[in-house]
Design a protein around this motif. Sequence first.
Motif, mmCIF file in Angstrom:
data_model
loop_
_atom_site.group_PDB
_atom_site.id
_atom_site.type_symbol
_atom_site.label_atom_id
_atom_site.label_comp_id
_atom_site.label_asym_id
_atom_site.label_seq_id
_atom_site.Cartn_x
_atom_site.Cartn_y
_atom_site.Cartn_z
ATOM 1 N N LYS A 89 0.796 -1.222 0.000
ATOM 2 C CA LYS A 89 0.000 0.000 0.000
ATOM 3 C C LYS A 89 0.832 1.277 0.000
ATOM 4 C CE LYS A 89 -3.903 -2.358 1.980
ATOM 5 N NZ LYS A 89 -3.976 -3.363 2.994
ATOM 6 N N LYS A 90 2.129 1.141 0.089
ATOM 7 C CA LYS A 90 2.956 2.342 -0.074
ATOM 8 C C LYS A 90 3.305 2.581 -1.545
ATOM 9 C CE LYS A 90 7.516 0.255 0.847
ATOM 10 N NZ LYS A 90 7.058 -1.120 1.105
ATOM 11 N N LEU A 91 2.848 1.681 -2.416
ATOM 12 C CA LEU A 91 3.060 1.813 -3.847
ATOM 13 C C LEU A 91 1.724 2.015 -4.556
ATOM 14 C CD1 LEU A 91 5.625 -1.085 -4.390
ATOM 15 C CD2 LEU A 91 6.107 1.331 -3.948
ATOM 16 N N GLY A 92 1.774 2.349 -5.848
ATOM 17 C CA GLY A 92 0.563 2.541 -6.620
ATOM 18 C C GLY A 92 0.549 3.872 -7.336
ATOM 19 N N ARG A 93 -0.600 4.234 -7.881
ATOM 20 C CA ARG A 93 -0.728 5.454 -8.690
ATOM 21 C C ARG A 93 -0.394 6.705 -7.889
ATOM 22 N NH1 ARG A 93 -6.630 5.482 -10.483
ATOM 23 N NH2 ARG A 93 -6.011 7.556 -11.184
ATOM 24 N N HIS A 94 -0.906 6.790 -6.677
ATOM 25 C CA HIS A 94 -0.647 7.992 -5.885
ATOM 26 C C HIS A 94 0.818 8.086 -5.493
ATOM 27 C CE1 HIS A 94 -1.470 10.833 -2.357
ATOM 28 N NE2 HIS A 94 -1.853 11.472 -3.439
ATOM 29 N N ALA A 95 1.410 6.958 -5.136
ATOM 30 C CA ALA A 95 2.837 6.946 -4.812
ATOM 31 C C ALA A 95 3.673 7.396 -6.010
ATOM 32 C CB ALA A 95 3.253 5.538 -4.379
ATOM 33 N N GLU A 96 3.304 6.933 -7.203
ATOM 34 C CA GLU A 96 4.025 7.351 -8.405
ATOM 35 C C GLU A 96 3.935 8.864 -8.593
ATOM 36 O OE1 GLU A 96 3.902 6.712 -13.274
ATOM 37 O OE2 GLU A 96 2.516 5.622 -11.979
ATOM 38 N N ASN A 97 2.739 9.421 -8.410
ATOM 39 C CA ASN A 97 2.564 10.859 -8.565
ATOM 40 C C ASN A 97 3.388 11.643 -7.549
ATOM 41 O OD1 ASN A 97 0.757 10.267 -10.566
ATOM 42 N ND2 ASN A 97 -1.046 11.068 -9.516
ATOM 43 N N LEU A 98 3.394 11.180 -6.300
ATOM 44 C CA LEU A 98 4.143 11.879 -5.262
ATOM 45 C C LEU A 98 5.638 11.740 -5.483
ATOM 46 C CD1 LEU A 98 2.016 10.963 -2.108
ATOM 47 C CD2 LEU A 98 1.961 13.077 -3.453
ATOM 48 N N GLY A 99 6.089 10.603 -6.019
ATOM 49 C CA GLY A 99 7.503 10.451 -6.349
ATOM 50 C C GLY A 99 7.945 11.410 -7.441
ATOM 51 N N ILE A 100 7.095 11.589 -8.453
ATOM 52 C CA ILE A 100 7.376 12.562 -9.519
ATOM 53 C C ILE A 100 7.497 13.958 -8.920
ATOM 54 C CG2 ILE A 100 6.353 13.725 -11.520
ATOM 55 C CD1 ILE A 100 5.145 10.978 -12.292
ATOM 56 N N LEU A 101 6.560 14.313 -8.049
ATOM 57 C CA LEU A 101 6.561 15.632 -7.413
ATOM 58 C C LEU A 101 7.822 15.844 -6.594
ATOM 59 C CD1 LEU A 101 4.707 18.179 -6.709
ATOM 60 C CD2 LEU A 101 4.153 16.912 -4.620
ATOM 61 N N SER A 102 8.136 14.889 -5.733
ATOM 62 C CA SER A 102 9.244 15.044 -4.802
ATOM 63 C C SER A 102 10.591 15.108 -5.507
ATOM 64 C CB SER A 102 9.224 13.887 -3.797
ATOM 65 O OG SER A 102 10.278 14.004 -2.866
ATOM 66 N N SER A 103 10.841 14.196 -6.442
ATOM 67 C CA SER A 103 12.143 14.182 -7.112
ATOM 68 C C SER A 103 12.339 15.420 -7.971
ATOM 69 C CB SER A 103 12.301 12.913 -7.944
ATOM 70 O OG SER A 103 11.285 12.807 -8.928
ATOM 71 N N ALA A 104 11.272 15.918 -8.587
ATOM 72 C CA ALA A 104 11.381 17.126 -9.408
ATOM 73 C C ALA A 104 11.677 18.344 -8.552
ATOM 74 C CB ALA A 104 10.095 17.328 -10.209
ATOM 75 N N ILE A 105 10.954 18.487 -7.440
ATOM 76 C CA ILE A 105 11.166 19.635 -6.557
ATOM 77 C C ILE A 105 12.553 19.569 -5.925
ATOM 78 C CG2 ILE A 105 10.437 20.691 -4.378
ATOM 79 C CD1 ILE A 105 7.557 20.102 -5.165
ATOM 80 N N GLY A 106 12.980 18.372 -5.520
ATOM 81 C CA GLY A 106 14.304 18.244 -4.929
ATOM 82 C C GLY A 106 15.407 18.680 -5.881
ATOM 83 N N ALA A 107 15.320 18.263 -7.137
ATOM 84 C CA ALA A 107 16.329 18.649 -8.129
ATOM 85 C C ALA A 107 16.279 20.150 -8.411
ATOM 86 C CB ALA A 107 16.110 17.858 -9.420
ATOM 87 N N PHE A 108 15.064 20.699 -8.503
ATOM 88 C CA PHE A 108 14.894 22.126 -8.765
ATOM 89 C C PHE A 108 15.499 22.957 -7.639
ATOM 90 C CE2 PHE A 108 11.996 25.911 -8.433
ATOM 91 C CZ PHE A 108 12.382 26.540 -9.605
ATOM 92 N N GLN A 109 15.242 22.562 -6.395
ATOM 93 C CA GLN A 109 15.748 23.331 -5.270
ATOM 94 C C GLN A 109 17.272 23.270 -5.205
ATOM 95 O OE1 GLN A 109 13.470 25.113 -3.592
ATOM 96 N NE2 GLN A 109 15.193 26.167 -2.643
#
Length: 535
Positions: A302-322
Motif C-alpha cells: 500500500k505504499k506503492l501505486g498510482r498515488h505513490a508514483e505521482n508523489l515520487g514525480i513531485l518530490s524528485s522534481a522539486i528536490g532537483a529544482f531546489q
Amino acid sequence: MERRKFIKTTAIASTIPLAFNHIPVMASSQFESESLQLLASAAAGCGKILVIIQMNGGNDGLNMVLPRDKWGELTNARANILMKETDVLPLNYNETTGLHPAMKEMQELYNNGKMLIVQGVSYPNPSYSHFRATDIWFTASDSDKTLSSGWLGRALDTAYPDFPTAYPNADMPDPLAIQIGSTLPFSLQGPKINMAYSVPKPEDLLNVINATTDPAPNSDYGNELTFLRLMKDQSNAYREAIQKAYNVPKAHTGNYPNKNGLADQLKIVARLINGGLQTPIYVVNHPKGFDSHEDQVLETDKKLGRHAENLGILSSAIGAFQEDLKQMGKAELVTGMTFSEFGRRIKSNDSAGTDHGSGAPVLFFGAALNTGRGTVEGTPNPVSGMIGTSPNLPQNATVNDQVPFQHDFRQIYATIMQDWLCMTEKQSDAVLGGSFEKLPIFNSNKSFYYSNTPFMSIFPNPNTGNQINIQFYNFINGIVEVSIYTLLGHKLFSKSFPIDGDILSFTSEIFLASGTYIVQVPYNGKKYNAKMIVM
C-alpha cells in the motif's frame, strides 16, 4: 486589439484558430472585471519569483502528509489503502506528522528548513466539482460567486497596464508570466486577455528557444505550415529574451530525474531564472492526474501505486529544482507552492480509492520560509515546518466526513501578496475583496513575529538529556562553532558544526550534571550567549 499585436506577444490564449509547434494561437475572449485588479502592482521590481505547481484532479492529502498522531482513526477509516505506520517518513521536530515514503527529497527539504506544510486548506462551503473548484482557486472567489478573470491575471494587468500593446518595453522586457504543461490557466486570465506566455508542453518552449519546429508534411500544405511557423517565431517579441536567458551558461547543471514531466518543466524554469529573466510568476503542471477513485494503492503493497508514483514525480522534481537554485545562488529569491483543487474524503471507498473531499495540505518549498520551531510561535500550535495541526479525525469516519477546515486558501494568497510580492495590506485586501489574516510562511516576516529577539535560543529548556537543540533567529548556511561554559566561565565543550537552516541539533560528548550553563556561538564577529538549564 489588432491580431498581429496579439500574436507578437503571446504563445497561446483561449480558442484555437491556428496552431504553431503544437502551440495554439488565438484571440482571447473579452472579460470584464470590477475588482481584484491589484495583485502584482508592487511586484514589478520586487525581485521575487513565485513558482506554482498545479496537481490536477484532487490530491489525497491524508496519503501525502500523514497524521501519525491520528493513526488509530486513519486505520478505522481507510484500512484498505493505508500503509504501515513504520513506512511513513518521519520529520524533524514534528512527532505528529510524516510524509509518504515516495517523498524522500521533500523529507530532506523539510528537515533542512526548506519546506513548510500548511494544514487543512479549503474555504467555506467547498465545491466538489473539478471545474468549479478549480475556478474558485483560480479566481479567489467565494464558493457562491463567479468571477470572469483570475487572481494573478487581474493583478498583472494592473501592474503592467495596456498589455500587450505597450509590451515588451525597457522596464519590462520579459514575459509577465510563463506557464508550461497545460492550456492557459484561468488564474492568469486578465480582464481582457490572458497575461501568460503559455506552452502546453516543455518541448514547445524548447522549439521557440532553439528556433526549431516539428516536422511538417512534405506537401504544399506542409511548406505553407513551415513558413507560418517561422514567421510566428520570428515575430514573437519575447522569443529573443527567452532564448537569451535560457542560453546563459550555468556553472552546474541540476541532477534532474529522467522521464519526469514535472522535472522537465522545472528544469526549463531554472534555466530561465539563471539567465536573469525578470518574469515573476511561473505556473507548471504535474503531468499525472490525482483523481483517485479507484486503485489508488497496490493491494500487495500500500505504499506503492498510482498515488505513490505521482508523489515520487513531485518530490524528485522539486528536490532537483531546489538543488539547482542553490547551486546558482538564487534559492533565496524563489518560493514554490503546490496546490490541488480539493482534497479527498477521510474514509476510503470499496474500490481501493478515495472520493472528492475538501481540506488538504498546501506545501511550500524554498530557502526563504519560516520553517524553524521558533518562527511559528504565535500560532496556536507552533511546530517546526508546519502551520496548523494534524486533522482532527473522527474515531469512526463515515463516507460524508471531511478533513476539517483550518485555513482559507485566500490567507495563503494574502500572505504571498504582502510578504513575497511586496504588496501593501490595502492592495491585498482589494485583490481578494476583503481582509484575510496572514500566515507566518516567509522568513521575511521574522521582524513582525520577533521584534526584539535574541540571536538564538535553546529548546527544550530546561533540558533533561544530552540532546541539545539551538534555534537561530536567522537562517545560516555555513559552519558554526558551539561552546558550552559553566557559569564561572570554564569551557566544557567546543565543536564546529555545518548548518543550512535555522535549527542545529547535536548530542553533547560530555556528561552535563544538573545546573545552569552558557551556550556560546560566535557569528559575524560577535559572540552570542544563551542560558541552558540541565535537570
